[in-house]
Design a protein around this motif. Structure first.
Motif, mmCIF file in Angstrom:
data_model
loop_
_atom_site.group_PDB
_atom_site.id
_atom_site.type_symbol
_atom_site.label_atom_id
_atom_site.label_comp_id
_atom_site.label_asym_id
_atom_site.label_seq_id
_atom_site.Cartn_x
_atom_site.Cartn_y
_atom_site.Cartn_z
ATOM 1 N N ASN A 13 44.119 35.160 89.845
ATOM 2 C CA ASN A 13 45.136 35.583 90.807
ATOM 3 C C ASN A 13 44.595 36.567 91.836
ATOM 4 O O ASN A 13 45.247 36.847 92.826
ATOM 5 C CB ASN A 13 46.359 36.165 90.096
ATOM 6 N N GLN A 14 43.384 37.081 91.630
ATOM 7 C CA GLN A 14 42.728 37.944 92.618
ATOM 8 C C GLN A 14 41.561 37.143 93.203
ATOM 9 O O GLN A 14 40.644 36.750 92.491
ATOM 10 C CB GLN A 14 42.229 39.239 91.982
ATOM 11 N N THR A 15 41.574 36.904 94.499
ATOM 12 C CA THR A 15 40.566 36.027 95.105
ATOM 13 C C THR A 15 39.282 36.750 95.469
ATOM 14 O O THR A 15 38.227 36.116 95.553
ATOM 15 C CB THR A 15 41.136 35.351 96.372
ATOM 16 N N CYS A 36 47.416 43.943 95.388
ATOM 17 C CA CYS A 36 47.393 42.586 95.922
ATOM 18 C C CYS A 36 47.113 42.571 97.419
ATOM 19 O O CYS A 36 47.653 43.372 98.170
ATOM 20 C CB CYS A 36 48.729 41.895 95.673
ATOM 21 N N GLY A 37 46.239 41.646 97.814
ATOM 22 C CA GLY A 37 45.963 41.410 99.223
ATOM 23 C C GLY A 37 46.688 40.165 99.706
ATOM 24 O O GLY A 37 47.443 39.523 98.960
ATOM 25 N N ASP A 38 46.425 39.774 100.948
ATOM 26 C CA ASP A 38 47.108 38.624 101.538
ATOM 27 C C ASP A 38 46.716 37.299 100.884
ATOM 28 O O ASP A 38 47.511 36.375 100.815
ATOM 29 C CB ASP A 38 46.823 38.545 103.047
ATOM 30 N N CYS A 42 49.890 37.001 94.378
ATOM 31 C CA CYS A 42 50.900 37.998 94.029
ATOM 32 C C CYS A 42 51.452 38.560 95.333
ATOM 33 O O CYS A 42 50.982 38.209 96.414
ATOM 34 C CB CYS A 42 50.314 39.092 93.134
ATOM 35 N N VAL A 43 52.429 39.432 95.237
ATOM 36 C CA VAL A 43 53.077 39.992 96.422
ATOM 37 C C VAL A 43 52.132 40.994 97.079
ATOM 38 O O VAL A 43 51.715 41.965 96.431
ATOM 39 C CB VAL A 43 54.411 40.663 96.055
ATOM 40 N N PRO A 44 51.747 40.781 98.352
ATOM 41 C CA PRO A 44 50.820 41.707 99.020
ATOM 42 C C PRO A 44 51.336 43.143 99.031
ATOM 43 O O PRO A 44 52.508 43.386 99.272
ATOM 44 C CB PRO A 44 50.727 41.152 100.451
ATOM 45 N N GLY A 45 50.437 44.077 98.734
ATOM 46 C CA GLY A 45 50.768 45.495 98.732
ATOM 47 C C GLY A 45 51.225 46.034 97.395
ATOM 48 O O GLY A 45 51.261 47.243 97.191
#
Length: 199
Positions: A13-15, A36-38, A42-45
């Protein structure tokens, strides 16, 4: 599908981890909290816990494969699954966009065979069997009252006024409604209302 794609749809889930894009499962150590990033799943931020898992529709076992193909046969988000299959990079490897575009042919072939051919074949067999039963025993699904209504409308189909053979209700409210809908201008008024609503 299981032999072609088992373990290949899973993803982290983390690219990006430590400024390096995730390429395989070894880089995606689970349980680590991150922001979370763009590009992350997951929801960014917001903060999330890192995980490696397959999407809901996958081919990791025969049950998931059957569920995935059943949803494809209903044409529910079959293009999303085709995109996931085209992005596969191998077992325990992070998917790469359009890595193997020919894998989309698997879903397209299944949509053609599953959704069109087999469903049409099934429907034609059911209709044929029902037709044979109707010829042998008469209409088995219609009740006696339904048969009376069919006979009434068959009889009144030849007349110019379809309301001529329908008896007027004895209840005053129903009689008023009957009078309104059987009026010769009722259809015209309804069509004007529909057209004004569309415009």
């Amino acid at each position: 599908g299981v032999q072609l794609f088992a373990g290949q749809l899973s993803r982290c889930n983390q690219t990006v981890i430590d400024d390096q894009p995730v390429t395989d499962r070894d880089q995606c150590v689970g349980g680590v909290t991150f922001e979370c990033g763009d590009e992350d799943l997951c929801v960014p931020g917001e903060e999330a816990v890192r995980w490696w898992a397959p999407p809901f529709r996958n081919f990791d076992n025969i049950g998931n494969a059957l569920l995935s193909l059943f949803t494809v046969a209903t044409l529910d988000q079959y293009m999303a699954l085709a995109q996931d299959l085209m992005d596969t990079a191998g077992v325990d490897r992070q998917p790469v966009s359009k890595n193997r575009p020919w894998m989309g042919l698997y879903i397209i072939a299944f949509v053609f065979l599953g959704s069109w051919f087999w469903v049409n074949l099934l429907v034609s067999v059911v209709v044929d069997h029902y037709t044979q039963m109707v010829q042998e025993k008469g209409d088995i699904l219609a009740s006696r009252e339904a048969k009376k209504w069919v006979a009434l409308f068959k009889f009144s189909a030849g007349s110019a006024d379809p309301w001529k053979h329908v008896p007027k209700p004895s209840n005053p409210t129903r009689a008023f409604c009957y009078k309104v809908v059987s009026h010769r201008h009722f259809d015209t008024v309804i069509i004007v209302i529909i057209m004004s609503n569309v415009a």
